[in-house]
Design a protein around this motif. Structure first.
Motif, PDB file in Angstrom:
ATOM      1  N   LYS A  53       6.483  16.679  32.452  1.00  0.00           N
ATOM      2  CA  LYS A  53       6.553  17.222  33.800  1.00  0.00           C
ATOM      3  C   LYS A  53       7.232  18.581  33.735  1.00  0.00           C
ATOM      4  O   LYS A  53       8.206  18.769  33.002  1.00  0.00           O
ATOM      5  CB  LYS A  53       7.314  16.284  34.726  1.00  0.00           C
ATOM      6  N   ASN A  55       8.678  21.516  36.349  1.00  0.00           N
ATOM      7  CA  ASN A  55       8.984  21.952  37.708  1.00  0.00           C
ATOM      8  C   ASN A  55       9.393  23.416  37.656  1.00  0.00           C
ATOM      9  O   ASN A  55      10.356  23.770  36.978  1.00  0.00           O
ATOM     10  CB  ASN A  55      10.106  21.116  38.326  1.00  0.00           C
ATOM     11  N   SER A  69       0.055  29.653  44.046  1.00  0.00           N
ATOM     12  CA  SER A  69       0.676  28.674  43.144  1.00  0.00           C
ATOM     13  C   SER A  69      -0.265  28.227  42.038  1.00  0.00           C
ATOM     14  O   SER A  69       0.177  27.942  40.920  1.00  0.00           O
ATOM     15  CB  SER A  69       1.154  27.451  43.928  1.00  0.00           C
ATOM     16  N   GLU A  70      -1.542  28.148  42.324  1.00  0.00           N
ATOM     17  CA  GLU A  70      -2.506  27.713  41.306  1.00  0.00           C
ATOM     18  C   GLU A  70      -2.576  28.715  40.157  1.00  0.00           C
ATOM     19  O   GLU A  70      -2.686  28.330  38.994  1.00  0.00           O
ATOM     20  CB  GLU A  70      -3.887  27.474  41.921  1.00  0.00           C
ATOM     21  N   LYS A  73       0.530  28.180  38.057  1.00  0.00           N
ATOM     22  CA  LYS A  73       0.399  26.971  37.240  1.00  0.00           C
ATOM     23  C   LYS A  73      -0.410  27.236  35.974  1.00  0.00           C
ATOM     24  O   LYS A  73      -0.142  26.652  34.919  1.00  0.00           O
ATOM     25  CB  LYS A  73      -0.252  25.845  38.045  1.00  0.00           C
ATOM     26  N   GLN A  80       2.355  18.263  33.868  1.00  0.00           N
ATOM     27  CA  GLN A  80       2.098  18.093  35.288  1.00  0.00           C
ATOM     28  C   GLN A  80       3.032  19.074  35.998  1.00  0.00           C
ATOM     29  O   GLN A  80       4.238  18.873  36.023  1.00  0.00           O
ATOM     30  CB  GLN A  80       2.394  16.653  35.694  1.00  0.00           C
ATOM     31  N   THR A  82       4.669  21.365  39.018  1.00  0.00           N
ATOM     32  CA  THR A  82       4.949  21.535  40.439  1.00  0.00           C
ATOM     33  C   THR A  82       5.635  22.878  40.620  1.00  0.00           C
ATOM     34  O   THR A  82       6.319  23.373  39.722  1.00  0.00           O
ATOM     35  CB  THR A  82       5.862  20.411  40.986  1.00  0.00           C
ATOM     36  N   GLU A  84       8.063  25.205  43.270  1.00  0.00           N
ATOM     37  CA  GLU A  84       8.985  25.256  44.402  1.00  0.00           C
ATOM     38  C   GLU A  84       9.338  26.727  44.632  1.00  0.00           C
ATOM     39  O   GLU A  84       9.758  27.410  43.703  1.00  0.00           O
ATOM     40  CB  GLU A  84      10.236  24.451  44.062  1.00  0.00           C
TER      41      GLU A  84
END
Length: 119
Positions: A53, A55, A69-70, A73, A80, A82, A84
């Protein structure tokens, strides 16, 4: 995230064009650019990078609604992810407007990133 293994930090700047996404991607790339985590796979559940993960915390000075955001990423090769977004970063003068580079004004956007890696 159950367990954080690493926290990497970085800064990214868009000197010309006032593109907050470009500055954010550069901040993430700066955070992960000089790191290698060869033993991480062995502690991940199932020994799989698919279970990692990530973040990402981004401190941006403006244009939060324009941050893609994509695209950010895509700067991360595994896990995975995320995102913020929070207030922070900086806008300051670049000292010049270069219209050919897409400048709308003389501001450069500076984004700060924290990338947490774990499972």
């Amino acid at each position: 995230m159950e367990k954080i293994m690493f926290i990497e930090t970085g800064m990214g700047i868009d000197v010309h064009g006032q593109d907050i996404t470009k500055a954010a991607v550069r901040a993430v790339q700066n955070a992960i650019h000089f790191n290698s985590m060869p033993g991480l796979r062995s502690v991940l559940p199932g020994n799989s990078l698919d279970n990692m993960k990530v973040n990402v915390k981004l401190a941006v000075p403006c244009d939060k609604e324009k941050l893609d955001s994509e695209v950010v990423k895509e700067a991360l090769p595994y896990g995975q992810v995320t995102i913020e977004v929070m207030d922070g970063g900086m806008m300051t003068t670049s000292g010049v407007v270069i219209e050919e580079k897409g400048d709308k004004n003389d501001l450069m956007y500076i984004v700060v990133a924290s990338v947490e890696v774990g499972y």
